[in-house]
Motif scaffolding. Structure first.
Motif, PDB file in Angstrom:
ATOM      1  N   LEU A 131      13.157  11.905   3.538  1.00 19.26           N
ATOM      2  CA  LEU A 131      13.690  11.115   2.430  1.00 19.26           C
ATOM      3  C   LEU A 131      14.434   9.934   3.032  1.00 19.26           C
ATOM      4  O   LEU A 131      15.503  10.096   3.621  1.00 19.26           O
ATOM      5  CB  LEU A 131      14.612  11.974   1.563  1.00 19.26           C
ATOM      6  CG  LEU A 131      14.026  13.329   1.123  1.00 19.26           C
ATOM      7  CD1 LEU A 131      15.075  14.177   0.439  1.00 19.26           C
ATOM      8  CD2 LEU A 131      12.819  13.133   0.230  1.00 19.26           C
ATOM      9  N   MET A 132      13.889   8.728   2.884  1.00 20.73           N
ATOM     10  CA  MET A 132      14.390   7.556   3.584  1.00 20.73           C
ATOM     11  C   MET A 132      15.414   6.760   2.784  1.00 20.73           C
ATOM     12  O   MET A 132      16.061   5.878   3.328  1.00 20.73           O
ATOM     13  CB  MET A 132      13.218   6.635   3.966  1.00 20.73           C
ATOM     14  CG  MET A 132      12.144   7.341   4.774  1.00 20.73           C
ATOM     15  SD  MET A 132      12.749   8.220   6.238  1.00 20.73           S
ATOM     16  CE  MET A 132      13.292   6.855   7.225  1.00 20.73           C
TER      17      MET A 132
ATOM     18  N   VAL B  48      13.836  24.071   2.460  1.00 21.11           N
ATOM     19  CA  VAL B  48      15.250  23.760   2.646  1.00 21.11           C
ATOM     20  C   VAL B  48      15.419  22.252   2.792  1.00 21.11           C
ATOM     21  O   VAL B  48      14.647  21.602   3.494  1.00 21.11           O
ATOM     22  CB  VAL B  48      15.793  24.459   3.912  1.00 21.11           C
ATOM     23  CG1 VAL B  48      17.269  24.137   4.129  1.00 21.11           C
ATOM     24  CG2 VAL B  48      15.584  25.958   3.859  1.00 21.11           C
ATOM     25  N   LEU B  49      16.462  21.719   2.136  1.00 18.70           N
ATOM     26  CA  LEU B  49      16.838  20.326   2.314  1.00 18.70           C
ATOM     27  C   LEU B  49      17.936  20.255   3.374  1.00 18.70           C
ATOM     28  O   LEU B  49      18.958  20.948   3.254  1.00 18.70           O
ATOM     29  CB  LEU B  49      17.355  19.729   1.003  1.00 18.70           C
ATOM     30  CG  LEU B  49      17.931  18.309   1.098  1.00 18.70           C
ATOM     31  CD1 LEU B  49      16.861  17.305   1.510  1.00 18.70           C
ATOM     32  CD2 LEU B  49      18.570  17.912  -0.229  1.00 18.70           C
TER      33      LEU B  49
ATOM     34  N   ILE C  22      15.938  15.576   4.955  1.00 17.30           N
ATOM     35  CA  ILE C  22      14.624  16.093   5.341  1.00 17.30           C
ATOM     36  C   ILE C  22      14.404  17.394   4.584  1.00 17.30           C
ATOM     37  O   ILE C  22      15.189  18.328   4.696  1.00 17.30           O
ATOM     38  CB  ILE C  22      14.529  16.353   6.855  1.00 17.30           C
ATOM     39  CG1 ILE C  22      14.858  15.079   7.630  1.00 17.30           C
ATOM     40  CG2 ILE C  22      13.141  16.879   7.215  1.00 17.30           C
ATOM     41  CD1 ILE C  22      15.022  15.298   9.122  1.00 17.30           C
ATOM     42  N   LEU C  23      13.341  17.431   3.791  1.00 17.34           N
ATOM     43  CA  LEU C  23      12.980  18.610   3.007  1.00 17.34           C
ATOM     44  C   LEU C  23      11.820  19.298   3.712  1.00 17.34           C
ATOM     45  O   LEU C  23      10.760  18.703   3.891  1.00 17.34           O
ATOM     46  CB  LEU C  23      12.592  18.199   1.588  1.00 17.34           C
ATOM     47  CG  LEU C  23      12.230  19.284   0.602  1.00 17.34           C
ATOM     48  CD1 LEU C  23      13.374  20.279   0.421  1.00 17.34           C
ATOM     49  CD2 LEU C  23      11.870  18.666  -0.740  1.00 17.34           C
TER      50      LEU C  23
ATOM     51  N   TYR D 284      18.073  24.379  -1.643  1.00 16.62           N
ATOM     52  CA  TYR D 284      16.827  25.136  -1.516  1.00 16.62           C
ATOM     53  C   TYR D 284      15.895  24.724  -2.642  1.00 16.62           C
ATOM     54  O   TYR D 284      16.325  24.541  -3.792  1.00 16.62           O
ATOM     55  CB  TYR D 284      17.119  26.643  -1.551  1.00 16.62           C
ATOM     56  CG  TYR D 284      18.029  27.043  -0.422  1.00 16.62           C
ATOM     57  CD1 TYR D 284      17.513  27.344   0.833  1.00 16.62           C
ATOM     58  CD2 TYR D 284      19.409  27.072  -0.586  1.00 16.62           C
ATOM     59  CE1 TYR D 284      18.346  27.673   1.886  1.00 16.62           C
ATOM     60  CE2 TYR D 284      20.252  27.392   0.458  1.00 16.62           C
ATOM     61  CZ  TYR D 284      19.717  27.690   1.692  1.00 16.62           C
ATOM     62  OH  TYR D 284      20.549  28.009   2.737  1.00 16.62           O
ATOM     63  N   TYR D 285      14.603  24.619  -2.309  1.00 16.82           N
ATOM     64  CA  TYR D 285      13.630  24.083  -3.248  1.00 16.82           C
ATOM     65  C   TYR D 285      12.339  24.882  -3.204  1.00 16.82           C
ATOM     66  O   TYR D 285      12.045  25.556  -2.215  1.00 16.82           O
ATOM     67  CB  TYR D 285      13.344  22.610  -2.912  1.00 16.82           C
ATOM     68  CG  TYR D 285      14.553  21.742  -3.165  1.00 16.82           C
ATOM     69  CD1 TYR D 285      14.699  21.097  -4.377  1.00 16.82           C
ATOM     70  CD2 TYR D 285      15.563  21.643  -2.227  1.00 16.82           C
ATOM     71  CE1 TYR D 285      15.829  20.333  -4.638  1.00 16.82           C
ATOM     72  CE2 TYR D 285      16.693  20.887  -2.472  1.00 16.82           C
ATOM     73  CZ  TYR D 285      16.818  20.239  -3.686  1.00 16.82           C
ATOM     74  OH  TYR D 285      17.946  19.509  -3.950  1.00 16.82           O
ATOM     75  N   ALA D 286      11.590  24.794  -4.286  1.00 13.16           N
ATOM     76  CA  ALA D 286      10.256  25.397  -4.359  1.00 13.16           C
ATOM     77  C   ALA D 286       9.259  24.280  -4.616  1.00 13.16           C
ATOM     78  O   ALA D 286       9.558  23.315  -5.320  1.00 13.16           O
ATOM     79  CB  ALA D 286      10.185  26.432  -5.477  1.00 13.16           C
TER      80      ALA D 286
END
Length: 190
Positions: free
Chosen positions: A121-122, A88-89, A67-68, A98-100
């Protein structure tokens, strides 16, 4: 009036610059990645609020591989616009990266808005694309379905077909329309 237009154009230019300036860090393993406890708490709190307001998201989380969560994305525009936020993932309930998210847009638009979104994210494919590729561009790559309140009620984990399901939440501000199309998601160091 001219002063107002200049101010909005300046803010739009700054937002576009910020949205385009996100660069991924050098390749590192997530085991050695730095952590950001404050960002973790903010993302976890946003996710809990989503679960409270949309119980269907909680059921979807039980089947998700990851989950992001982007708890606070800022979008600003006047003809040209930009949006940017950090997230955050979570995998198995623990932060793993960590993502932008950033995007630029053009067209009939004016205003400023903040919102959050969570991407469930499945599939292993979706998680791997996010973690090992150059990031995800919404509309290119894994299939993404943006779930609204009406569709969420009929969502069942037995008929899931897409790689990613996204929920938008906590919209604040004045801006017509909200969307994820064209957003680029890249890995960052916290």
């Amino acid at each position: 009036m001219i002063r107002f237009v200049r101010c909005v154009l300046t803010v739009s230019a700054l937002a576009i610059t910020a949205a385009c300036s996100t660069t991924p860090p050098p390749e590192t393993s997530y085991g050695a990645a730095k952590s950001d406890p404050a960002m973790d708490r903010e993302a976890q709190a946003a996710l809990q609020n989503l679960y409270a307001s949309t119980p269907e998201a909680k059921r979807l989380a039980e089947a998700a591989k990851g989950i992001l969560v982007f708890p606070d994305v800022m979008k600003v525009g006047l003809l040209f616009g930009g949006q940017h936020g950090k997230g955050v993932l979570f995998e198995n309930g623990k932060p793993t990266g960590y993502y932008a998210t950033s995007a630029i847009s053009y067209g009939l638009q004016a205003g400023a808005q903040t919102f959050g979104y969570a991407m469930f994210l499945m599939s292993d494919f979706a998680v791997q694309e996010l973690k090992t590729g150059s990031g995800i561009e919404v509309g290119v790559g894994p299939s993404i379905v943006v779930v609204d309140q009406g569709a969420a009620k009929s969502l069942s984990t037995t008929d899931l077909q897409s790689d990613i399901y996204a929920f938008i939440f906590n919209q604040k501000g004045l801006m017509a329309g909200i969307g994820l199309q064209g957003s680029k998601i890249t890995r960052i160091d916290p």
